[in-house]
Scaffold this motif. Sequence first.
Motif, PDB file in Angstrom:
ATOM      1  N   TYR A  31     -30.109  -2.592 -37.561  1.00 12.25           N
ATOM      2  CA  TYR A  31     -29.263  -2.378 -36.373  1.00 12.25           C
ATOM      3  C   TYR A  31     -29.902  -2.999 -35.123  1.00 12.25           C
ATOM      4  O   TYR A  31     -31.059  -3.354 -35.116  1.00 12.25           O
ATOM      5  CB  TYR A  31     -28.841  -0.914 -36.216  1.00 12.25           C
ATOM      6  N   LEU A  81     -20.287  -2.171 -30.316  1.00 19.71           N
ATOM      7  CA  LEU A  81     -20.256  -3.624 -30.411  1.00 19.71           C
ATOM      8  C   LEU A  81     -19.698  -4.024 -31.783  1.00 19.71           C
ATOM      9  O   LEU A  81     -18.722  -4.760 -31.887  1.00 19.71           O
ATOM     10  CB  LEU A  81     -21.674  -4.187 -30.211  1.00 19.71           C
ATOM     11  N   THR A  82     -20.302  -3.490 -32.843  1.00 24.07           N
ATOM     12  CA  THR A  82     -19.948  -3.906 -34.206  1.00 24.07           C
ATOM     13  C   THR A  82     -18.522  -3.472 -34.560  1.00 24.07           C
ATOM     14  O   THR A  82     -18.120  -2.345 -34.289  1.00 24.07           O
ATOM     15  CB  THR A  82     -20.950  -3.301 -35.197  1.00 24.07           C
ATOM     16  N   ILE A 115     -29.717   6.390 -28.983  1.00 22.15           N
ATOM     17  CA  ILE A 115     -28.382   5.810 -28.815  1.00 22.15           C
ATOM     18  C   ILE A 115     -27.747   6.259 -27.506  1.00 22.15           C
ATOM     19  O   ILE A 115     -26.970   5.527 -26.899  1.00 22.15           O
ATOM     20  CB  ILE A 115     -27.478   6.129 -30.027  1.00 22.15           C
ATOM     21  N   ARG A 132     -17.324  -0.285 -36.171  1.00 17.82           N
ATOM     22  CA  ARG A 132     -17.893  -0.073 -37.513  1.00 17.82           C
ATOM     23  C   ARG A 132     -19.316   0.406 -37.326  1.00 17.82           C
ATOM     24  O   ARG A 132     -20.077  -0.198 -36.569  1.00 17.82           O
ATOM     25  CB  ARG A 132     -17.860  -1.394 -38.291  1.00 17.82           C
ATOM     26  N   PHE A 133     -19.671   1.475 -37.999  1.00 16.21           N
ATOM     27  CA  PHE A 133     -21.056   1.983 -37.963  1.00 16.21           C
ATOM     28  C   PHE A 133     -21.507   2.365 -36.546  1.00 16.21           C
ATOM     29  O   PHE A 133     -22.570   1.931 -36.103  1.00 16.21           O
ATOM     30  CB  PHE A 133     -22.047   0.935 -38.479  1.00 16.21           C
ATOM     31  N   LEU A 134     -20.738   3.140 -35.821  1.00 21.17           N
ATOM     32  CA  LEU A 134     -21.169   3.473 -34.456  1.00 21.17           C
ATOM     33  C   LEU A 134     -21.889   4.822 -34.414  1.00 21.17           C
ATOM     34  O   LEU A 134     -21.325   5.846 -34.810  1.00 21.17           O
ATOM     35  CB  LEU A 134     -19.990   3.470 -33.481  1.00 21.17           C
ATOM     36  N   THR A 135     -23.111   4.768 -33.948  1.00 20.05           N
ATOM     37  CA  THR A 135     -23.947   5.965 -33.904  1.00 20.05           C
ATOM     38  C   THR A 135     -23.510   6.867 -32.752  1.00 20.05           C
ATOM     39  O   THR A 135     -23.097   6.371 -31.696  1.00 20.05           O
ATOM     40  CB  THR A 135     -25.416   5.547 -33.744  1.00 20.05           C
ATOM     41  N   THR A 152     -22.956   8.622 -37.699  1.00 17.75           N
ATOM     42  CA  THR A 152     -22.423   7.272 -37.604  1.00 17.75           C
ATOM     43  C   THR A 152     -20.991   7.273 -38.134  1.00 17.75           C
ATOM     44  O   THR A 152     -20.752   7.783 -39.231  1.00 17.75           O
ATOM     45  CB  THR A 152     -23.280   6.309 -38.464  1.00 17.75           C
ATOM     46  N   VAL A 195     -17.163  -8.676 -35.566  1.00 20.72           N
ATOM     47  CA  VAL A 195     -18.555  -8.663 -35.077  1.00 20.72           C
ATOM     48  C   VAL A 195     -19.585  -7.961 -35.958  1.00 20.72           C
ATOM     49  O   VAL A 195     -19.398  -6.814 -36.372  1.00 20.72           O
ATOM     50  CB  VAL A 195     -18.604  -8.018 -33.682  1.00 20.72           C
ATOM     51  N   GLY A 196     -20.649  -8.682 -36.220  1.00 21.66           N
ATOM     52  CA  GLY A 196     -21.848  -8.150 -36.860  1.00 21.66           C
ATOM     53  C   GLY A 196     -22.980  -8.951 -36.254  1.00 21.66           C
ATOM     54  O   GLY A 196     -23.193  -8.911 -35.038  1.00 21.66           O
TER      55      GLY A 196
HETATM   56  C1  LIG Z   1     -26.339   3.383 -39.693  1.00 22.86           C
HETATM   57  C2  LIG Z   1     -25.935   2.295 -38.778  1.00 22.86           C
HETATM   58  C3  LIG Z   1     -25.795   2.556 -37.421  1.00 22.86           C
HETATM   59  C4  LIG Z   1     -25.352   1.560 -36.552  1.00 22.86           C
HETATM   60  N1  LIG Z   1     -25.133   1.861 -35.223  1.00 22.86           N
HETATM   61  C5  LIG Z   1     -24.479   0.958 -34.432  1.00 22.86           C
HETATM   62  C6  LIG Z   1     -24.063   1.307 -33.108  1.00 22.86           C
HETATM   63  O1  LIG Z   1     -24.321   2.411 -32.625  1.00 22.86           O
HETATM   64  N2  LIG Z   1     -23.368   0.398 -32.387  1.00 22.86           N
HETATM   65  C7  LIG Z   1     -23.078  -0.841 -32.883  1.00 22.86           C
HETATM   66  O2  LIG Z   1     -22.412  -1.616 -32.178  1.00 22.86           O
HETATM   67  N3  LIG Z   1     -23.473  -1.214 -34.128  1.00 22.86           N
HETATM   68  C8  LIG Z   1     -24.157  -0.337 -34.914  1.00 22.86           C
HETATM   69  N4  LIG Z   1     -24.544  -0.691 -36.188  1.00 22.86           N
HETATM   70  C9  LIG Z   1     -24.191  -2.008 -36.698  1.00 22.86           C
HETATM   71  C10 LIG Z   1     -25.374  -2.945 -36.857  1.00 22.86           C
HETATM   72  O3  LIG Z   1     -25.862  -3.314 -35.611  1.00 22.86           O
HETATM   73  C11 LIG Z   1     -24.903  -4.125 -37.707  1.00 22.86           C
HETATM   74  O4  LIG Z   1     -24.733  -3.650 -39.026  1.00 22.86           O
HETATM   75  C12 LIG Z   1     -25.876  -5.272 -37.679  1.00 22.86           C
HETATM   76  O5  LIG Z   1     -25.919  -5.864 -36.413  1.00 22.86           O
HETATM   77  C13 LIG Z   1     -25.530  -6.356 -38.722  1.00 22.86           C
HETATM   78  O6  LIG Z   1     -24.191  -6.692 -38.715  1.00 22.86           O
HETATM   79  P1  LIG Z   1     -23.400  -6.720 -40.113  1.00 22.86           P
HETATM   80  O7  LIG Z   1     -23.684  -5.444 -40.815  1.00 22.86           O
HETATM   81  O8  LIG Z   1     -21.996  -7.078 -39.827  1.00 22.86           O
HETATM   82  O9  LIG Z   1     -24.101  -7.885 -40.921  1.00 22.86           O
HETATM   83  P2  LIG Z   1     -23.583  -9.369 -41.148  1.00 22.86           P
HETATM   84  O10 LIG Z   1     -23.178  -9.982 -39.875  1.00 22.86           O
HETATM   85  O11 LIG Z   1     -22.577  -9.376 -42.238  1.00 22.86           O
HETATM   86  O12 LIG Z   1     -24.910 -10.041 -41.679  1.00 22.86           O
HETATM   87  C14 LIG Z   1     -25.431  -9.729 -42.977  1.00 22.86           C
HETATM   88  C15 LIG Z   1     -26.586 -10.623 -43.307  1.00 22.86           C
HETATM   89  O13 LIG Z   1     -26.113 -11.959 -43.463  1.00 22.86           O
HETATM   90  C16 LIG Z   1     -27.026 -12.884 -42.980  1.00 22.86           C
HETATM   91  N5  LIG Z   1     -26.440 -13.578 -41.813  1.00 22.86           N
HETATM   92  C17 LIG Z   1     -25.374 -13.191 -41.066  1.00 22.86           C
HETATM   93  N6  LIG Z   1     -25.128 -14.090 -40.093  1.00 22.86           N
HETATM   94  C18 LIG Z   1     -26.032 -15.060 -40.218  1.00 22.86           C
HETATM   95  C19 LIG Z   1     -26.298 -16.256 -39.524  1.00 22.86           C
HETATM   96  N7  LIG Z   1     -25.571 -16.636 -38.480  1.00 22.86           N
HETATM   97  N8  LIG Z   1     -27.321 -17.021 -39.939  1.00 22.86           N
HETATM   98  C20 LIG Z   1     -28.054 -16.673 -40.995  1.00 22.86           C
HETATM   99  N9  LIG Z   1     -27.867 -15.555 -41.690  1.00 22.86           N
HETATM  100  C21 LIG Z   1     -26.868 -14.758 -41.327  1.00 22.86           C
HETATM  101  C22 LIG Z   1     -28.268 -12.083 -42.578  1.00 22.86           C
HETATM  102  O14 LIG Z   1     -29.128 -11.953 -43.676  1.00 22.86           O
HETATM  103  C23 LIG Z   1     -27.675 -10.730 -42.231  1.00 22.86           C
HETATM  104  O15 LIG Z   1     -28.609  -9.670 -42.293  1.00 22.86           O
HETATM  105  C24 LIG Z   1     -25.065   0.275 -37.054  1.00 22.86           C
HETATM  106  C25 LIG Z   1     -25.269  -0.007 -38.413  1.00 22.86           C
HETATM  107  C26 LIG Z   1     -25.662   0.986 -39.269  1.00 22.86           C
HETATM  108  C27 LIG Z   1     -25.817   0.647 -40.731  1.00 22.86           C
END
Ligand SMILES: Cc1cc2nc3c(=O)[nH]c(=O)nc-3n(C[C@H](O)[C@H](O)[C@H](O)COP(=O)(O)OP(=O)(O)OC[C@H]3O[C@@H](n4cnc5c(N)ncnc54)[C@H](O)[C@@H]3O)c2cc1C
Length: 694
Positions: free
Chosen positions: A492, A159-160, A117, A197-200, A251, A166-167
């Motif tokens: 991630y 980012l998240t 990270i 959210r969830f930033l390492t 995180t 944002v996800g």
């Molecule tokens: C322990 C941990 C560490 C992390 N570290 C970081 C970090 O350092 N920096 C950072 O920025 N982020 C970090 N993240 C965040 C991570 O990158 C996100 O959780 C990930 O990108 C998914 O976003 P979300 O959880 O909002 O899932 P969502 O956007 O809610 O998606 C959930 C599920 O829904 C479905 N889905 C969503 N959108 C679509 C679509 N358009 N089409 C079809 N299916 C879809 C998929 O099955 C997807 O897996 C971390 C997460 C965790 C758990």
Amino acid sequence: MTTNESSQTMKMLPGDEIRQIMWRYSDRYDIQMAVMGARSVARGLVARLVANGERNTHEWTEAKNDLYLAFDQAGITAAGLDMEFGGIIEGPRLLALSLLAFELAWVDGGAATTSLINNLALGPIVEKGTPEQREKYMRACLPVAPGEDRKVWRGAFALTEPLPYVGVDTGVLSGRVTVAEWKEGQEPMLQVEKRGRFLTNMAVANFVTAAVDSADPRIKSSCMVILEDTDEGLFDRGAPTLKMVHQLSNTQDPIFNLKVPANRIVGGYTVKDGVIVPNLTHSEIIEAVFARTRVTVGLMTAAKLLSAIEPVIRYQRGRFRGAAGIEAGSPRYDLGLQMKEDALQRLADVWATGEAAAALGFEATRLFDQFASVEQSAQKIFAERGIGGRALMKALRKPQADAVELLGLLKQPEASRDNARIEALKADPLVQYVWQSAIGNILCPACKLWDTGNGANMLREAVSLMGGYGITEDCPGFLFQKWTDSQLEATYEGPEVVQRRQISVTMNNEVFLAQVELWMAELNALAAVKPETGAAAISAGLGLWLWMRAFIESAKDANGRPLSQNTRHGVLFPMADAVSWLLAARSLLADVQELAVKGPEHPVVGSEIEGYVNTYTDLCHVQAARSAGEVGRICAELFYGYVVSADQTGEARAAFQKLHAALDESLVGSRLAKDRVAKALSTVMIPEALDYPQ
Ligand SMILES: Cc1cc2nc3c(=O)[nH]c(=O)nc-3n(C[C@H](O)[C@H](O)[C@H](O)COP(=O)(O)OP(=O)(O)OC[C@H]3O[C@@H](n4cnc5c(N)ncnc54)[C@H](O)[C@@H]3O)c2cc1C
């Protein structure tokens, strides 16, 4: 065709020499040293932390915090920096960084993430930062020299955002940037509001690269900004995420509301008509960063799969030792569970998956390292010619066509093809640019998708081979943690859907499609002389996949709805999975061919190479057949699944059946190969105990 029945098999699991040949870093002493450093931390401190139960809490303890210092001392931190700012790796370093992550993940994925990270936080700055930003932050992250009194900075990547922002979809940012103050003739001051959210790394980060959108007409677009923990305003690290995986990383969900100078905009900005115009949007930056870093994440899961082989062998062999009446020398004593075919064959599958996952990932890292200079040359040309935006697409049309021509020429027999034209096309930097980017744009998401997603499924298989032990804290090799951790690796930096979405677009690039045809020609040539490699199965799989992709373009389902609509995930995503299976098998075969060519002359392993090459060739065959079988299943489901009667498939049916039948036949010998891998697994020598604390 030979059956390889009586030939030698691998006597010991592969060591560094074999890996260096396969993954092409035999001549990189700097990388080899860095790998040794990472290994000492992994099998020392990291293993002790896991064995001491530090994974049983998500709190960031002092013991876990020691990881940072250990990374500094072992050269892991410096490996992420440019040489001029204290780095230790010459030139592009994705292969090197991936090998370090691989070493750490061999023992624990969370520890690997803690190190990664920092590179992800630096990523936007390293890839796209201004010279001043690059120097400032790389120097800040440089480990202290003996006698130096300075704090080493750690970074986080933001980012998240909290739900509903944002996800997976990174476009809908709620993080905001506005102009706080702008005095005549001075640097504007920005107000940055971002919740994460969830930033390492957030428990410790001194700087954060954050994605934000403009909420001010005086700022043109979204951007990434660098925040520091001493900036004026709120830098709240937030509560720890209650995660159940990767406990050796920290995180948290932070809140920022900070005033920062505009020179913190990553990549800089210009002022036009009183408006701050960031040179790069947040999307442009994250695209450039993730294109590389996602490969490393895939390789972490690959490491865990391969790390499982030795502990499972040891468990299987020792299973009945010590029981009354089980004498040393008896099959039950010596082989234990390895007397059973299924136990061995399932382990063979885990092994083949791990090898293919590693091969795919390391091939991608080499490509990106090579691409760095190609990209630079291309960007120089674009700048000189003043090409940007939409004009870029137009300017690349000719190089695209040239690259397709080049790949077509390379497919022809060497003796009869136009070599002068080939050389001319190869020497064109823009042809190289479109060629390499077409492959990279598939290899990266394929690696992230297949290595982590399929890898997670196969890690479950590995856990199952340990029986009840597999689901305890005591499981040798920490396999349970490795399995559950892999779900985070699949999530991630973009979950599987993100990778499938990318492949479903980039797989249609005509340059990539021409490359697939070239690969098929090469595989067919290899299959003709070495059928035991399984090359024919990969080629048949690629052939069916190519045909199916073209078929989908014009086919409609029974309700008249086109199959190729980009919202039809049910069609396009399985196609993305299918090609990823094949690419992984192809990469493994390429590595084994490299071993067969370079291995015999190696001073240390040369004399043993036959056994390695034979067993690896069998592993290739196993993986090739498994992949082709998967592609056959996927394509059959797609071909017949969208009509209500097979007759509706019309004339296409005969062509499909022909290719499918050829694919089925290409599996000849693959189960014999699996039997031989199983035999090798029952005879290969392993040390008495694992070389890290349990
Ligand atoms: C322990 C941990 C560490 C992390 N570290 C970081 C970090 O350092 N920096 C950072 O920025 N982020 C970090 N993240 C965040 C991570 O990158 C996100 O959780 C990930 O990108 C998914 O976003 P979300 O959880 O909002 O899932 P969502 O956007 O809610 O998606 C959930 C599920 O829904 C479905 N889905 C969503 N959108 C679509 C679509 N358009 N089409 C079809 N299916 C879809 C998929 O099955 C997807 O897996 C971390 C997460 C965790 C758990």
